[in-house]
Design a protein around this motif. Structure first.
Motif, PDB file in Angstrom:
ATOM      1  N   THR A  15       0.849  -1.192   0.000  1.00 25.73           N
ATOM      2  CA  THR A  15       0.000   0.000   0.000  1.00 25.73           C
ATOM      3  C   THR A  15       0.888   1.247   0.000  1.00 25.73           C
ATOM      4  OG1 THR A  15      -1.709  -1.168   1.247  1.00 25.73           O
ATOM      5  CG2 THR A  15      -1.785   1.258   1.283  1.00 25.73           C
ATOM      6  N   GLN A  16       0.496   2.254  -0.755  1.00 30.55           N
ATOM      7  CA  GLN A  16       1.236   3.512  -0.758  1.00 30.55           C
ATOM      8  C   GLN A  16       0.407   4.591  -0.082  1.00 30.55           C
ATOM      9  OE1 GLN A  16       2.374   5.119  -4.573  1.00 30.55           O
ATOM     10  NE2 GLN A  16       3.020   7.052  -3.680  1.00 30.55           N
ATOM     11  N   PHE A  17       1.039   5.316   0.825  1.00 26.38           N
ATOM     12  CA  PHE A  17       0.377   6.423   1.509  1.00 26.38           C
ATOM     13  C   PHE A  17       0.899   7.739   0.959  1.00 26.38           C
ATOM     14  CE2 PHE A  17       0.374   2.838   4.442  1.00 26.38           C
ATOM     15  CZ  PHE A  17      -0.959   2.774   4.810  1.00 26.38           C
ATOM     16  N   GLY A  18       0.094   8.754   1.031  1.00 32.39           N
ATOM     17  CA  GLY A  18       0.522  10.064   0.567  1.00 32.39           C
ATOM     18  C   GLY A  18       0.319  10.230  -0.929  1.00 32.39           C
ATOM     19  N   GLU A  19       1.062  11.186  -1.485  1.00 34.14           N
ATOM     20  CA  GLU A  19       0.925  11.508  -2.910  1.00 34.14           C
ATOM     21  C   GLU A  19       1.339  10.322  -3.778  1.00 34.14           C
ATOM     22  OE1 GLU A  19       2.701  14.726  -6.171  1.00 34.14           O
ATOM     23  OE2 GLU A  19       3.182  14.901  -4.044  1.00 34.14           O
ATOM     24  N   LEU A  20       0.513   9.993  -4.762  1.00 33.54           N
ATOM     25  CA  LEU A  20       0.809   8.858  -5.634  1.00 33.54           C
ATOM     26  C   LEU A  20       1.942   9.178  -6.590  1.00 33.54           C
ATOM     27  CD1 LEU A  20      -2.777   7.613  -6.586  1.00 33.54           C
ATOM     28  CD2 LEU A  20      -1.216   6.624  -4.914  1.00 33.54           C
ATOM     29  N   ASP A  21       2.733   8.161  -6.879  1.00 34.87           N
ATOM     30  CA  ASP A  21       3.802   8.269  -7.871  1.00 34.87           C
ATOM     31  C   ASP A  21       3.227   7.823  -9.215  1.00 34.87           C
ATOM     32  OD1 ASP A  21       6.957   8.233  -8.422  1.00 34.87           O
ATOM     33  OD2 ASP A  21       6.068   6.461  -9.342  1.00 34.87           O
ATOM     34  N   ALA A  22       3.292   8.698 -10.227  1.00 33.45           N
ATOM     35  CA  ALA A  22       2.632   8.417 -11.513  1.00 33.45           C
ATOM     36  C   ALA A  22       3.192   7.173 -12.188  1.00 33.45           C
ATOM     37  CB  ALA A  22       2.778   9.628 -12.434  1.00 33.45           C
ATOM     38  N   VAL A  23       4.511   6.974 -12.101  1.00 35.84           N
ATOM     39  CA  VAL A  23       5.117   5.810 -12.744  1.00 35.84           C
ATOM     40  C   VAL A  23       4.661   4.523 -12.071  1.00 35.84           C
ATOM     41  CG1 VAL A  23       7.311   4.609 -13.136  1.00 35.84           C
ATOM     42  CG2 VAL A  23       7.105   7.038 -13.659  1.00 35.84           C
ATOM     43  N   ARG A  24       4.643   4.516 -10.730  1.00 33.96           N
ATOM     44  CA  ARG A  24       4.197   3.335  -9.999  1.00 33.96           C
ATOM     45  C   ARG A  24       2.738   3.023 -10.319  1.00 33.96           C
ATOM     46  NH1 ARG A  24       1.776   1.828  -4.988  1.00 33.96           N
ATOM     47  NH2 ARG A  24       2.934   0.225  -3.837  1.00 33.96           N
ATOM     48  N   THR A  25       1.916   4.059 -10.328  1.00 40.84           N
ATOM     49  CA  THR A  25       0.487   3.862 -10.618  1.00 40.84           C
ATOM     50  C   THR A  25       0.289   3.296 -12.021  1.00 40.84           C
ATOM     51  OG1 THR A  25      -0.060   5.727  -9.176  1.00 40.84           O
ATOM     52  CG2 THR A  25      -1.740   5.023 -10.752  1.00 40.84           C
ATOM     53  N   ALA A  26       0.994   3.875 -13.004  1.00 38.74           N
ATOM     54  CA  ALA A  26       0.858   3.402 -14.386  1.00 38.74           C
ATOM     55  C   ALA A  26       1.360   1.977 -14.530  1.00 38.74           C
ATOM     56  CB  ALA A  26       1.626   4.332 -15.322  1.00 38.74           C
ATOM     57  N   SER A  27       2.421   1.622 -13.815  1.00 41.54           N
ATOM     58  CA  SER A  27       2.965   0.265 -13.883  1.00 41.54           C
ATOM     59  C   SER A  27       1.958  -0.750 -13.365  1.00 41.54           C
ATOM     60  CB  SER A  27       4.258   0.156 -13.072  1.00 41.54           C
ATOM     61  OG  SER A  27       5.278   0.950 -13.622  1.00 41.54           O
ATOM     62  N   ILE A  28       1.329  -0.422 -12.246  1.00 46.64           N
ATOM     63  CA  ILE A  28       0.375  -1.357 -11.638  1.00 46.64           C
ATOM     64  C   ILE A  28      -0.877  -1.485 -12.499  1.00 46.64           C
ATOM     65  CG2 ILE A  28      -1.139  -1.713  -9.649  1.00 46.64           C
ATOM     66  CD1 ILE A  28       1.087  -0.386  -7.937  1.00 46.64           C
ATOM     67  N   LEU A  29      -1.391  -0.353 -12.979  1.00 53.12           N
ATOM     68  CA  LEU A  29      -2.619  -0.389 -13.776  1.00 53.12           C
ATOM     69  C   LEU A  29      -2.385  -0.997 -15.158  1.00 53.12           C
ATOM     70  CD1 LEU A  29      -4.189   3.080 -12.902  1.00 53.12           C
ATOM     71  CD2 LEU A  29      -4.833   0.827 -12.022  1.00 53.12           C
ATOM     72  N   GLY A  30      -1.223  -0.690 -15.748  1.00 52.80           N
ATOM     73  CA  GLY A  30      -0.936  -1.177 -17.092  1.00 52.80           C
ATOM     74  C   GLY A  30      -0.168  -2.473 -17.125  1.00 52.80           C
ATOM     75  N   ARG A  31       0.214  -2.984 -15.949  1.00 53.38           N
ATOM     76  CA  ARG A  31       0.975  -4.234 -15.839  1.00 53.38           C
ATOM     77  C   ARG A  31       2.320  -4.151 -16.532  1.00 53.38           C
ATOM     78  NH1 ARG A  31       0.252  -6.375 -11.864  1.00 53.38           N
ATOM     79  NH2 ARG A  31       1.134  -8.332 -12.618  1.00 53.38           N
ATOM     80  N   LEU A  32       2.830  -2.939 -16.736  1.00 53.85           N
ATOM     81  CA  LEU A  32       4.132  -2.741 -17.373  1.00 53.85           C
ATOM     82  C   LEU A  32       4.565  -1.299 -17.139  1.00 53.85           C
ATOM     83  CD1 LEU A  32       6.288  -4.075 -19.299  1.00 53.85           C
ATOM     84  CD2 LEU A  32       5.062  -2.963 -21.174  1.00 53.85           C
ATOM     85  N   ASP A  35       6.938   3.529 -21.064  1.00 55.94           N
ATOM     86  CA  ASP A  35       8.138   3.522 -21.904  1.00 55.94           C
ATOM     87  C   ASP A  35       9.178   4.535 -21.454  1.00 55.94           C
ATOM     88  OD1 ASP A  35       7.119   1.507 -23.469  1.00 55.94           O
ATOM     89  OD2 ASP A  35       6.219   2.871 -24.914  1.00 55.94           O
ATOM     90  N   ASP A  36       8.750   5.775 -21.138  1.00 54.44           N
ATOM     91  CA  ASP A  36       9.734   6.779 -20.741  1.00 54.44           C
ATOM     92  C   ASP A  36      10.398   6.404 -19.418  1.00 54.44           C
ATOM     93  OD1 ASP A  36       7.436   7.197 -19.288  1.00 54.44           O
ATOM     94  OD2 ASP A  36       7.177   9.296 -19.861  1.00 54.44           O
TER      95      ASP A  36
END
Length: 357
Positions: A15-32, A35-36
């Motif tokens: 679980t992540q608390f506080g402000e979300l990290d965009a790369v982490r969120t995209a990795s989890i949602l997109g399963r990858l 690219d950048d």
């Protein structure tokens, strides 16, 4: 905390608390990983690191500072454990993270080994299926059917190659990303003759084209074969995808489909060396004044209609007639002769498909 496999696909995360990290969120949602982010992270040397790597924040891609601990087992890189560094990870936390990475490597190892075996098997099946040896192709088709690969029909073959010179790592990295984006057994990916090859049901065309189109550094040229009903006919779709790939190299979009080819279906079957077999005059014309080459192409494309050709080139008719006479003189052809016109048109199409350099 987040654990990725070697291709930066998330395997587990806390679980992540506080402000979300965009790369982490995209990795989890997109399963990858995006690219950048992949480019940025691999540029930090995580593929070869033997210990923790502290990676600075990259606000322009929504990536916070983090530390990477490689997961290594039996001398192989199996994945990565990630921790945010805001605040910085202290020595005790880093020691615990390294111990956790060692335990994670032991858990990930068997799955990584099984995946490696499966991919080698798939590479062998694709190589056999698309080979010119009919016996091997028939056996590969039988094995794929028995193992329930590619259930959707009709199916197509796609071929991709880098649009500009790229190192050997391009195809390996691109192949990993392609496999990560496409559903297992619904799409089959391999490398043949330094090109990427993908087989999938026609209904999966959009997903395949999106995955191939996402390849970068450099981008990929894409050739799409025709749809076939039987796996044993995949070799035909492959051959036609290669033909489309030759055309794609000269398209602004970098993509071409066999279904959309006209005379190129025949021209692409000719070897590159066919240009050397043209009459000397035509070769001289093609290598010379390009305004004459463009004039000849426009004239033939407009079926010899002087009025339409002049309009297309924004030329006075007198200027067009002068250029046509020069073309006949340089190339040694008679543009009123049907056979000479056919030869000129063929020469122009061959020259258009000439590989760069």
């Amino acid at each position: 905390m987040l654990i990725d496999d070697a291709e930066l696909r998330p395997l587990a995360y806390s679980t992540q608390f506080g402000e979300l990290d965009a790369v982490r969120t995209a990795s989890i949602l997109g399963r990858l990983a995006p690219d950048d982010a992949r480019v940025a992270l691999f540029a930090e040397g995580i593929r070869t690191a033997t210990g923790p790597v502290h990676i600075p924040a990259r606000p322009e891609i929504g990536m916070r500072a983090r530390v990477c601990i490689p997961l290594v087992g039996a001398g192989r890189r199996l994945g990565y454990l990630w921790l945010f560094e805001e605040p910085a990870v202290n020595a005790d936390e880093l020691r615990l993270a390294r111990a956790a990475a060692a335990e994670a490597a032991a858990l990930v190892g068997p799955d990584a080994d099984a995946q490696l075996v499966r991919r080698r098997h798939e590479q062998q099946l694709v190589t056999a299926l698309l080979s010119s040896d009919l016996t091997h192709a028939e056996q590969a088709a039988h094995d794929l059917e028995a193992e329930h690969y590619l259930p959707l029909r009709p199916l197509r073959v796609w071929v991709a190659a880098p649009a500009s010179p790229a190192g050997e790592e391009w195809s390996a990295e691109a192949l990993d990303r392609l496999r990560a984006r496409l559903a297992a057994k619904q799409a089959l990916c391999a490398e043949l003759e330094q090109r990427l090859v993908c087989l999938a049901g026609e209904r999966g065309s959009a997903a395949v084209l999106e995955a191939l189109g996402a390849l970068a550094s450099p981008r990929a040229l894409i050739g799409q074969g025709d749809a076939v009903e039987a796996l044993r006919d995949a070799g035909t779709s492959y051959r036609r995808a290669l033909a489309a790939l030759r055309v794609a190299a000269h398209e602004e979009s970098g993509t071409a489909s066999w279904d959309g080819l006209g005379v190129e279906r025949v021209v692409t079957a000719l070897p590159d060396a066919a240009l050397d077999d043209l009459p000397e005059g035509l070769r001289r014309l093609l290598a010379g004044d390009q305004s004459l080459v463009r004039t000849l192409e426009a004239y033939l494309d407009h079926a010899g209609d002087v009025k339409r050709t002049a309009a297309a080139l924004s030329l006075h008719r007198g200027g067009l007639y002068y250029r046509l006479r020069r073309i006949e003189e340089v190339a040694g052809v008679n543009l009123h002769d049907g056979e000479d016109r056919l030869l000129c048109h063929l020469a122009l199409r061959l020259a258009r498909l000439k590989p760069p350099g």
